[in-house]
Design an enzyme around this catalytic site. Structure first.
Site, PDB file in Angstrom:
ATOM      1  N   HIS A  61       0.908  -1.147   0.000  1.00 34.41           N
ATOM      2  CA  HIS A  61       0.000   0.000   0.000  1.00 34.41           C
ATOM      3  C   HIS A  61       0.949   1.199   0.000  1.00 34.41           C
ATOM      4  O   HIS A  61       1.388   1.655   1.059  1.00 34.41           O
ATOM      5  CB  HIS A  61      -0.886   0.027   1.243  1.00 34.41           C
ATOM      6  CG  HIS A  61      -1.622  -1.262   1.490  1.00 34.41           C
ATOM      7  ND1 HIS A  61      -2.636  -1.704   0.683  1.00 34.41           N
ATOM      8  CD2 HIS A  61      -1.473  -2.204   2.449  1.00 34.41           C
ATOM      9  CE1 HIS A  61      -3.091  -2.863   1.151  1.00 34.41           C
ATOM     10  NE2 HIS A  61      -2.392  -3.193   2.213  1.00 34.41           N
ATOM     11  N   GLN A  64       1.095   4.379   2.308  1.00 34.79           N
ATOM     12  CA  GLN A  64       1.431   4.257   3.731  1.00 34.79           C
ATOM     13  C   GLN A  64       2.903   4.563   4.022  1.00 34.79           C
ATOM     14  O   GLN A  64       3.285   4.761   5.183  1.00 34.79           O
ATOM     15  CB  GLN A  64       1.025   2.876   4.269  1.00 34.79           C
ATOM     16  CG  GLN A  64      -0.509   2.712   4.303  1.00 34.79           C
ATOM     17  CD  GLN A  64      -0.985   1.326   4.715  1.00 34.79           C
ATOM     18  OE1 GLN A  64      -0.221   0.516   5.227  1.00 34.79           O
ATOM     19  NE2 GLN A  64      -2.261   1.047   4.479  1.00 34.79           N
ATOM     20  N   ARG A  85      -5.077   1.272  12.538  1.00 35.14           N
ATOM     21  CA  ARG A  85      -5.903   1.464  11.352  1.00 35.14           C
ATOM     22  C   ARG A  85      -6.666   2.793  11.418  1.00 35.14           C
ATOM     23  O   ARG A  85      -6.805   3.479  10.411  1.00 35.14           O
ATOM     24  CB  ARG A  85      -6.879   0.287  11.190  1.00 35.14           C
ATOM     25  CG  ARG A  85      -7.518   0.258   9.817  1.00 35.14           C
ATOM     26  CD  ARG A  85      -8.395  -0.955   9.638  1.00 35.14           C
ATOM     27  NE  ARG A  85      -9.674  -0.822  10.326  1.00 35.14           N
ATOM     28  CZ  ARG A  85     -10.799  -1.440   9.951  1.00 35.14           C
ATOM     29  NH1 ARG A  85     -10.782  -2.251   8.903  1.00 35.14           N
ATOM     30  NH2 ARG A  85     -11.903  -1.287  10.628  1.00 35.14           N
ATOM     31  N   TYR A 124      -6.448   0.690  -2.910  1.00 32.55           N
ATOM     32  CA  TYR A 124      -7.843   0.902  -2.506  1.00 32.55           C
ATOM     33  C   TYR A 124      -8.205   2.351  -2.210  1.00 32.55           C
ATOM     34  O   TYR A 124      -9.354   2.654  -1.899  1.00 32.55           O
ATOM     35  CB  TYR A 124      -8.202   0.022  -1.308  1.00 32.55           C
ATOM     36  CG  TYR A 124      -7.416   0.269  -0.038  1.00 32.55           C
ATOM     37  CD1 TYR A 124      -7.839   1.211   0.893  1.00 32.55           C
ATOM     38  CD2 TYR A 124      -6.268  -0.460   0.241  1.00 32.55           C
ATOM     39  CE1 TYR A 124      -7.136   1.423   2.063  1.00 32.55           C
ATOM     40  CE2 TYR A 124      -5.558  -0.248   1.410  1.00 32.55           C
ATOM     41  CZ  TYR A 124      -5.990   0.695   2.317  1.00 32.55           C
ATOM     42  OH  TYR A 124      -5.285   0.903   3.474  1.00 32.55           O
ATOM     43  N   HIS A 210     -10.970  -6.685  -1.032  1.00 31.39           N
ATOM     44  CA  HIS A 210     -10.064  -6.305   0.062  1.00 31.39           C
ATOM     45  C   HIS A 210      -9.926  -7.404   1.105  1.00 31.39           C
ATOM     46  O   HIS A 210      -8.826  -7.747   1.540  1.00 31.39           O
ATOM     47  CB  HIS A 210     -10.540  -5.015   0.731  1.00 31.39           C
ATOM     48  CG  HIS A 210      -9.661  -4.551   1.851  1.00 31.39           C
ATOM     49  ND1 HIS A 210      -9.781  -5.023   3.138  1.00 31.39           N
ATOM     50  CD2 HIS A 210      -8.618  -3.696   1.881  1.00 31.39           C
ATOM     51  CE1 HIS A 210      -8.857  -4.459   3.909  1.00 31.39           C
ATOM     52  NE2 HIS A 210      -8.141  -3.654   3.170  1.00 31.39           N
ATOM     53  N   ARG A 213     -14.233  -9.036   5.068  1.00 31.64           N
ATOM     54  CA  ARG A 213     -14.972  -7.981   5.761  1.00 31.64           C
ATOM     55  C   ARG A 213     -15.566  -6.989   4.771  1.00 31.64           C
ATOM     56  O   ARG A 213     -16.588  -6.365   5.032  1.00 31.64           O
ATOM     57  CB  ARG A 213     -14.032  -7.235   6.718  1.00 31.64           C
ATOM     58  CG  ARG A 213     -13.561  -8.084   7.876  1.00 31.64           C
ATOM     59  CD  ARG A 213     -12.495  -7.347   8.694  1.00 31.64           C
ATOM     60  NE  ARG A 213     -11.146  -7.596   8.198  1.00 31.64           N
ATOM     61  CZ  ARG A 213     -10.277  -6.644   7.873  1.00 31.64           C
ATOM     62  NH1 ARG A 213     -10.591  -5.380   7.965  1.00 31.64           N
ATOM     63  NH2 ARG A 213      -9.074  -6.965   7.443  1.00 31.64           N
ATOM     64  N   HIS A 235      -6.880 -10.017   1.478  1.00 30.21           N
ATOM     65  CA  HIS A 235      -6.360 -10.106   2.851  1.00 30.21           C
ATOM     66  C   HIS A 235      -7.169 -11.164   3.595  1.00 30.21           C
ATOM     67  O   HIS A 235      -8.391 -11.156   3.519  1.00 30.21           O
ATOM     68  CB  HIS A 235      -6.618  -8.808   3.625  1.00 30.21           C
ATOM     69  CG  HIS A 235      -5.827  -7.613   3.209  1.00 30.21           C
ATOM     70  ND1 HIS A 235      -6.391  -6.459   2.752  1.00 30.21           N
ATOM     71  CD2 HIS A 235      -4.496  -7.373   3.238  1.00 30.21           C
ATOM     72  CE1 HIS A 235      -5.467  -5.550   2.513  1.00 30.21           C
ATOM     73  NE2 HIS A 235      -4.299  -6.070   2.792  1.00 30.21           N
ATOM     74  N   GLU A 238      -5.583 -12.146   9.265  1.00 27.67           N
ATOM     75  CA  GLU A 238      -4.386 -11.444   9.732  1.00 27.67           C
ATOM     76  C   GLU A 238      -4.412 -11.247  11.249  1.00 27.67           C
ATOM     77  O   GLU A 238      -3.383 -11.335  11.912  1.00 27.67           O
ATOM     78  CB  GLU A 238      -4.299 -10.081   9.025  1.00 27.67           C
ATOM     79  CG  GLU A 238      -3.103  -9.240   9.455  1.00 27.67           C
ATOM     80  CD  GLU A 238      -3.064  -7.890   8.764  1.00 27.67           C
ATOM     81  OE1 GLU A 238      -4.059  -7.509   8.121  1.00 27.67           O
ATOM     82  OE2 GLU A 238      -2.021  -7.228   8.867  1.00 27.67           O
ATOM     83  N   HIS A 272      -1.252 -12.486   4.135  1.00 30.97           N
ATOM     84  CA  HIS A 272      -1.053 -12.792   5.568  1.00 30.97           C
ATOM     85  C   HIS A 272      -1.400 -14.260   5.879  1.00 30.97           C
ATOM     86  O   HIS A 272      -0.506 -15.016   6.177  1.00 30.97           O
ATOM     87  CB  HIS A 272      -1.839 -11.850   6.491  1.00 30.97           C
ATOM     88  CG  HIS A 272      -1.628 -10.402   6.197  1.00 30.97           C
ATOM     89  ND1 HIS A 272      -0.379  -9.838   6.210  1.00 30.97           N
ATOM     90  CD2 HIS A 272      -2.498  -9.398   5.843  1.00 30.97           C
ATOM     91  CE1 HIS A 272      -0.483  -8.542   5.900  1.00 30.97           C
ATOM     92  NE2 HIS A 272      -1.751  -8.265   5.671  1.00 30.97           N
ATOM     93  N   ASP A 323       3.912  -4.421   2.207  1.00 33.47           N
ATOM     94  CA  ASP A 323       2.638  -4.031   2.814  1.00 33.47           C
ATOM     95  C   ASP A 323       2.574  -2.562   3.235  1.00 33.47           C
ATOM     96  O   ASP A 323       2.383  -1.685   2.411  1.00 33.47           O
ATOM     97  CB  ASP A 323       2.358  -5.000   3.987  1.00 33.47           C
ATOM     98  CG  ASP A 323       0.935  -4.902   4.520  1.00 33.47           C
ATOM     99  OD1 ASP A 323       0.208  -3.988   4.108  1.00 33.47           O
ATOM    100  OD2 ASP A 323       0.543  -5.741   5.355  1.00 33.47           O
TER     101      ASP A 323
END
Ligand code: NGQ
Ligand code: ZN
Length: 457
Positions: A61, A64, A85, A124, A210, A213, A235, A238, A272, A323
């Site tokens: 990502h 980040q 997060r 994303y 993603h 969830r 993902h 994790e 993960h 990541d």
């Protein structure tokens, strides 16, 4: 720009059949056209030291990178993945397309300097801060592609489908506004992503729900059918809370649910996959899916330790990703992967598998082939016909000097605390020289400007 060489001579290089000395590679149109081991150096011929294929970085990502090291101060409650997060959501809330491009270029330059030649961008951050689409719906994907073009890193762009805030189609939170699409919006994003990378050599577009969830079972099934055969990343498992929430929703654990409700196979990369039972490990390994491990980030976020030994015994494939980009380096990921196994198993040379095998070499080979499979890109390998994407290590580095063969990889991975990558060529063109990306000054100046605004200095 430095002119593209037609040959590169290495004192030692890792070829498909193993290490060889005095290897001259002939290059044309960005590819290797001949491999000559035991070559006699010509008078005045430039010599490079240790030649390797570049590793794929299968999970990034990029944005980040701008917050790396900024979440390491204790907060009011117990800090966790979930508090991190929240901070990450607040941080990305301010980022513009220009910011994303500047930060991605910085991250990609550092990846090339760290031994990665291809990145899987799990992308994303799609929309404006209020959640409305940009005039160009794939604006942010265009910016990612521009950063890849500027740095010359290979790109697998993984546009992310994100529609919900929790299992069972729960409502998203305000912090997730910039990520959201329905399936129609995602189709536009995918088309925009495909045109964004069209001019990039070797670029691939995959699909990334993603997580369980963020996508419902129905959405997941539709996504898996959109572009058969392209990389599909998700993902999964994790955090232990994700396992508990999945159990509460479905009565099954996340990996178990995926195995029972989707056709997981070799196109899948499970990012993960930290929390698995022995049965999940065996079943998942048998599908040919790649476990996308991000050991540095997993340690930073307190995720847990991947069941590396049983995964290896089950014949599972692995690749590595940076990541969160809190630290960027191929050697760092491989070292952290092995060290987590050593710390939990109270043992040494765990992932080497069998007697006589170098741990560094085993990790490198596994991440090379698993990474390329997950990226859907050509196998990075120094042989005729392959893209001339090549990394040269510094044989004068104290951790590498007077070593040969696999001991060089062990020195790089376990013993070098400053970067050991000296040069990188992409499609035959040099992009890292003396350890620095050739555009590093401009890229880093722009990154600094972006940080100055983002951090309010
Ligand atoms: C991400 N990162 O999408 O950036 C995630 C956090 C989530 C990691 N999982 C968000 N390392 O999983 O909901
Ligand atoms: Zn991730």
């Amino acid at each position: 720009m430095i002119a593209s060489p037609t040959t590169l001579l290495f004192d030692e290089a890792l070829l498909p059949g193993g290490w060889a000395r005095q290897v001259r590679l002939h290059l044309a149109a960005g590819r290797i056209t001949a491999v000559e081991p035991d070559a006699t150096p010509g008078a005045g011929e430039p010599r490079h030291q240790i030649g390797l294929p570049g590793l794929p970085n299968l999970h990034s990502h990029a944005f980040q990178r701008a917050m790396a090291g900024l979440t390491e101060t204790r907060g009011p409650a117990a800090d966790s993945f979930w508090t991190w997060r929240e901070v990450m959501y607040r941080f990305l809330g301010r980022m513009t397309p220009d910011d994303v491009q500047a930060v991605a270029a910085q991250a990609y330059a550092e990846m090339l300097e760290g031994g990665f030649t291809h990145v899987g961008e799990f992308h994303y951050l799609h929309h404006q801060p209020d959640g409305s689409t940009y005039a160009e719906p794939a604006e942010m994907a265009v910016r990612i592609a521009a950063a890849a073009a500027q740095t010359c890193i290979g790109l697998t762009l993984l546009p992310v489908f994100y529609a919900h805030g929790g299992f069972g189609g729960a409502d998203p939170s305000p912090g997730q506004r910039r990520f959201l699409n329905d399936l129609d919006g995602f189709a536009r994003l995918l088309a925009g992503s495909q045109s964004a990378v069209a001019a990039l050599p070797g670029a691939v577009v995959g699909i990334a729900p993603h997580s369980l969830r963020a996508a419902t079972p129905g959405e997941l099934a539709e996504l898996a059918a959109i572009a058969p055969g392209t990389p599909l990343h998700i993902h999964v498992a994790e955090q232990t809370r994700e396992v508990e929430d999945c159990l509460a929703w479905s009565g099954q654990r996340p990996v178990e649910w995926l195995l029972d409700h989707t056709a997981v196979d070799g196109r899948w990369c499970l990012i993960h996959a930290t929390h698995m039972t022995e049965i999940e490990v065996t079943r998942l390994a048998t599908t040919g899916a790649v476990a996308g491990l991000c050991p540095v980030t997993e340690a930073n976020l307190g995720d847990g330790v991947f069941p590396g030994v049983s995964w290896q015994q089950a014949g599972g494939r692995i690749g590595v990703g940076t990541d969160s980009n809190v630290l960027i380096g191929a050697a760092d990921e491989l070292r952290e992967m092995e060290y987590a196994q050593r710390l939990t198993g109270r043992a040494r040379n765990v992932l080497a598998g069998v007697e006589g095998v170098s741990t560094g070499r085993a990790l490198f080979d596994a991440a090379l082939s698993g990474g390329a499979r997950a990226m859907g890109c050509e196998q990075p390998i120094l042989r005729v016909g392959a893209p001339a994407d090549i990394v040269a290590l510094d044989a004068d580095h104290p951790a590498l000097m007077e070593r040969h063969g696999d001991a060089l990889l062990n020195g790089w991975i376990f013993a070098a605390n400053r970067p050991a990558v000296r040069s990188v060529w992409m499609h035959g063109q040099q992009v890292v020289a003396d350890g620095r990306h050739i555009d590093r000054t401009a890229i880093t100046n722009r990154f600094r400007q972006t940080l100055r605004t983002l951090l309010g200095n």
